[in-house]
Design an enzyme around this catalytic site. Structure first.
Site, PDB file in Angstrom:
ATOM      1  N   SER A   1       0.867  -1.179   0.000  1.00 49.29           N
ATOM      2  CA  SER A   1       0.000   0.000   0.000  1.00 49.29           C
ATOM      3  C   SER A   1       0.904   1.229   0.000  1.00 49.29           C
ATOM      4  O   SER A   1       1.865   1.293   0.771  1.00 49.29           O
ATOM      5  CB  SER A   1      -0.867   0.020   1.254  1.00 49.29           C
ATOM      6  OG  SER A   1      -1.668  -1.132   1.273  1.00 49.29           O
TER       7      SER A   1
ATOM      8  N   CYS B   1      -6.888  -1.328   7.533  1.00 50.36           N
ATOM      9  CA  CYS B   1      -5.751  -1.844   6.767  1.00 50.36           C
ATOM     10  C   CYS B   1      -4.851  -2.677   7.674  1.00 50.36           C
ATOM     11  O   CYS B   1      -4.570  -2.290   8.804  1.00 50.36           O
ATOM     12  CB  CYS B   1      -4.946  -0.686   6.160  1.00 50.36           C
ATOM     13  SG  CYS B   1      -3.515  -1.259   5.215  1.00 50.36           S
TER      14      CYS B   1
ATOM     15  N   ASP C   1      -8.286  -2.952   3.222  1.00 51.54           N
ATOM     16  CA  ASP C   1      -7.056  -3.197   2.468  1.00 51.54           C
ATOM     17  C   ASP C   1      -6.278  -4.136   3.369  1.00 51.54           C
ATOM     18  O   ASP C   1      -5.520  -3.695   4.226  1.00 51.54           O
ATOM     19  CB  ASP C   1      -6.315  -1.865   2.257  1.00 51.54           C
ATOM     20  CG  ASP C   1      -5.013  -2.053   1.479  1.00 51.54           C
ATOM     21  OD1 ASP C   1      -4.705  -3.194   1.110  1.00 51.54           O
ATOM     22  OD2 ASP C   1      -4.313  -1.050   1.256  1.00 51.54           O
TER      23      ASP C   1
ATOM     24  N   TRP D   1      -4.418  -8.187   4.227  1.00 49.88           N
ATOM     25  CA  TRP D   1      -3.678  -9.317   3.669  1.00 49.88           C
ATOM     26  C   TRP D   1      -3.486 -10.350   4.761  1.00 49.88           C
ATOM     27  O   TRP D   1      -3.641 -10.058   5.941  1.00 49.88           O
ATOM     28  CB  TRP D   1      -2.323  -8.848   3.133  1.00 49.88           C
ATOM     29  CG  TRP D   1      -1.466  -8.233   4.178  1.00 49.88           C
ATOM     30  CD1 TRP D   1      -0.592  -8.887   5.008  1.00 49.88           C
ATOM     31  CD2 TRP D   1      -1.397  -6.844   4.529  1.00 49.88           C
ATOM     32  NE1 TRP D   1       0.010  -7.985   5.840  1.00 49.88           N
ATOM     33  CE2 TRP D   1      -0.464  -6.732   5.572  1.00 49.88           C
ATOM     34  CE3 TRP D   1      -2.035  -5.699   4.055  1.00 49.88           C
ATOM     35  CZ2 TRP D   1      -0.146  -5.506   6.160  1.00 49.88           C
ATOM     36  CZ3 TRP D   1      -1.720  -4.483   4.648  1.00 49.88           C
ATOM     37  CH2 TRP D   1      -0.781  -4.392   5.680  1.00 49.88           C
TER      38      TRP D   1
END
Length: 633
Positions: free
Chosen positions: A413, A585, A630, A632
């Protein structure tokens, strides 16, 4: 990893010709005598790899398969597949990000949504690649399976749902092992007993070659790193110079870093919230050790040429090149190999016991799957570790290069705003390093390669091949809309860009709404990232609230969700009255889920709702673009 993109729910670009829709896949199948077409929607190559394995399998049943990129063909031809005898379309579809199609399947997805085609003669099966830590688990595979049936197609085997949070490889093998018997039954064919471990590429060694024709790491066009031409993308990355690389943390065993990439004169544009993709290189000592153990001169120049003349993919990676270049820039040598690699390599083990173990791990027997899981996956054995631990296994290096998957671009990002830094892209990342069960030290490819990138004038060690990928993670259209940002660890990255942008908007005289940050790290004195910058923004009033959770500075762990609960009234007010946008995030596995559950609680309590109503309320925020992720894993 650094703020790596809501990693594909599976698994860069694989070398392929530009989308030429020259021919219909039906014509190609007729011309080359194929009856099975396996389409793949792949972001990182795994779905493509599975599609290749399935198309190769067909041979065992007296059928002929071909793997196909949906981007290269017109899928409305699916209605004509029944013109071919014993024909079948298989779809290996990965889901990307928040339930989206992969880039190469976007057109196919759009077509499916609008199509009113009659697919009544079409026989199909779908295997989806997803990740259970994500909200929209396997959305793409489920959609394709459902939609094809709605359009009249006949499903000949149930939808497979692979979970990369578990063991994707095992899910695939289990599905495939029941898929082929269903195909045999449907078409009245049976296994021919022929093995499918036939080579797909042939080796050509170039003894007398013009070195200007040899690839040295480029992703698409030969010499594209020497004469750079925009536009820059996955097949044509820009070589950005590292202008700054500094360690962010003051203590602790980890190395957290801030890098600045110079994109002057590249014409590259980005928005806060976008992702930057970088193409890393493998550690030269790993490459050298593979060369040594296989007794190879790594500087041999060679090509691997596809034996199937009709294939759109002429080589597994750019050729001609040297083994050293292939193992450094093109091939993944650090991830534990998939079972098909073990199966194909088994023939080269001269010790009967080792050969049997390799075959067993690649089999679908419960014992074999368990052995693969413990010996390869959980022990995190990469190809070098396997060669070291199986002394009789010494395959020809060209066959190994044919089998290994492509080295993928890594997504981060962006930690800057283009309004403030139009000519630079900032990255915030943490180096990955861990000891495996076998006592080996494994290092993350990209983060350790980035760590060694230093600003230097003679450029060689300061260049990073990169491109920008647009994301849906965007500041509200109106600057006066409040934002609630939640990003512990390197999840802070996009919010540094967001805050910079809100500060710039304020300088422009715009009315800027509340800008609220929830950040977390382990210890205040150790890994509080961007401490000075955040303090300055807070002091200037750009950052309305700075809430920081230090998980290990006291006896009981304190995380971002605890701080959210503490300020629940304020949070509800911002959402309910201020129409605030929420951004999360970082880690998908625990943090994102815990934060989402906390929002359910706050909404239920202050909105006087039941739990299901609160869940529905938050999901509606997501569909309206007011709750963005966002994340992961």
């Amino acid at each position: 990893m650094g703020c790596v993109y809501s990693a594909p729910q599976e698994e860069a670009p694989v070398e392929r010709a530009a989308p030429v829709r020259d021919s219909s896949f039906i014509e190609k199948m007729k011309k080359t005598g194929r009856n099975i077409v396996v389409f793949y929607g792949s972001q990182t190559g795994t779905a493509e790899e599975f599609a290749n394995r399935l198309s190769k399998d067909a041979h065992r049943y007296g059928l002929r398969g071909m793997a196909a990129d949906p981007e290269e063909y017109d899928l409305s031809d699916l209605s004509r597949l029944s013109e071919i005898d014993k024909s079948l379309a298989v779809f290996c579809m990965a889901t990307y990000g928040e339930g989206d199609p992969t880039d190469n399947a976007q057109d196919f997805y759009d077509w499916l949504q609008e199509a009113d085609a009659d697919l009544s003669g079409l026989r199909f099966a779908v295997f989806g690649l997803g990740n259970k830590t994500y909200e929209h688990f396997n959305a793409m595979g489920k959609y394709v399976d459902k939609r094809l049936e709605e359009l009249g197609a006949q499903r000949i085997f149930e939808l497979g749902l692979g979970d990369d949070d578990g063991n994707l490889e095992e899910d695939f093998i289990t599905w495939r092992e029941q898929f082929w018997p269903a195909v045999c039954e449907h078409f009245g064919v049976e296994a021919t007993g022929e093995e499918s471990s036939i080579r797909q590429y042939e080796l050509v060694v170039h003894t007398d070659v013009n070195m200007n024709k040899v690839y040295t790491g480029e992703m698409g066009r030969l010499k594209s790193y020497e004469n750079q031409k925009p536009p820059f993308d996955a097949k044509n990355p820009f070589l950005a110079q590292v202008k700054e690389n500094r360690k962010l943390n003051e203590g602790g065993e980890r190395h957290l870093m801030h890098l600045e990439l110079d994109i002057s004169n590249s014409k590259i544009r980005y928005e806060s919230g976008d992702h930057v993709a970088v193409y890393p290189a493998n550690d030269s000592s790993l490459v050298n050790q593979i060369g040594e153990i296989l007794g190879t001169d790594l500087d041999t120049i060679m090509s691997l040429n596809n034996l199937d003349e009709e294939s759109n993919k002429k080589h597994p990676f750019p050729c001609p090149t040297s083994y050293r270049t292939a193992l450094t820039y093109y091939l993944d040598i650090t991830n534990p190999p998939r079972t098909n690699v073990l199966y194909e390599l088994a023939q080269y083990a001269t010790d009967a016991g080792e050969q049997e173990r390799l075959r067993k791990m690649a089999s679908s027997a419960a014992e074999g799957k368990a052995l693969y899981l413990s010996w390869v996956v959980e022990a995190r054995r990469n190809i070098l570790a396997i060669l070291q631990d199986m002394p009789s296994l010494r395959p020809p290096i060209d066959h190994l290069c044919e089998l290994l998957p492509r080295l993928q671009a890594r997504y981060y990002s962006i930690a800057s705003s283009s309004k403030v830094h139009p000519n630079a892209i900032h990255i915030c990342a943490v180096t990955v390093e861990y000891e495996t069960k076998t006592g080996r030290l494994n290092k993350g490819v990209a983060t350790n390669w980035l760590k060694n990138k230093v600003p230097d004038e003679n450029r060689s060690n300061s260049l990073v091949p990169m491109y920008v990928r647009k994301s849906q993670f965007r500041l509200p259209f109106k600057p006066s809309t409040p934002v609630i940002m939640i990003g512990p660890g390197t999840g802070i990255a996009p919010f540094i860009g967001f805050i910079q942008e809100r500060a710039w908007l304020k300088q422009q005289g715009k009315e800027v709404g509340d800008t609220v940050l929830y950040y977390g790290c382990r210890r205040e004195r150790e890994d509080y990232l961007y401490r000075e910058e955040l303090a300055r923004f807070h002091q200037e009033g750009v950052l309305t609230q700075l809430n920081v959770a230090f998980s290990r500075d006291q006896a009981e762990k304190v995380y971002v969700q605890h701080l959210l609960k503490k300020n629940k009234e304020n949070i509800w007010k911002l959402i309910n009255e201020g129409n605030a946008h929420i951004y999360v995030c970082g880690d998908a596995r625990n943090m994102a889920r815990d934060v989402q559950n906390t929002f359910y609680e706050i909404v239920a309590e202050f909105g006087n709702m039941t739990q299901p109503q609160a869940v529905d309320y938050v999901k509606k925020l997501m569909t309206k673009g007011r709750y963005s992720l966002d994340v992961w894993s």
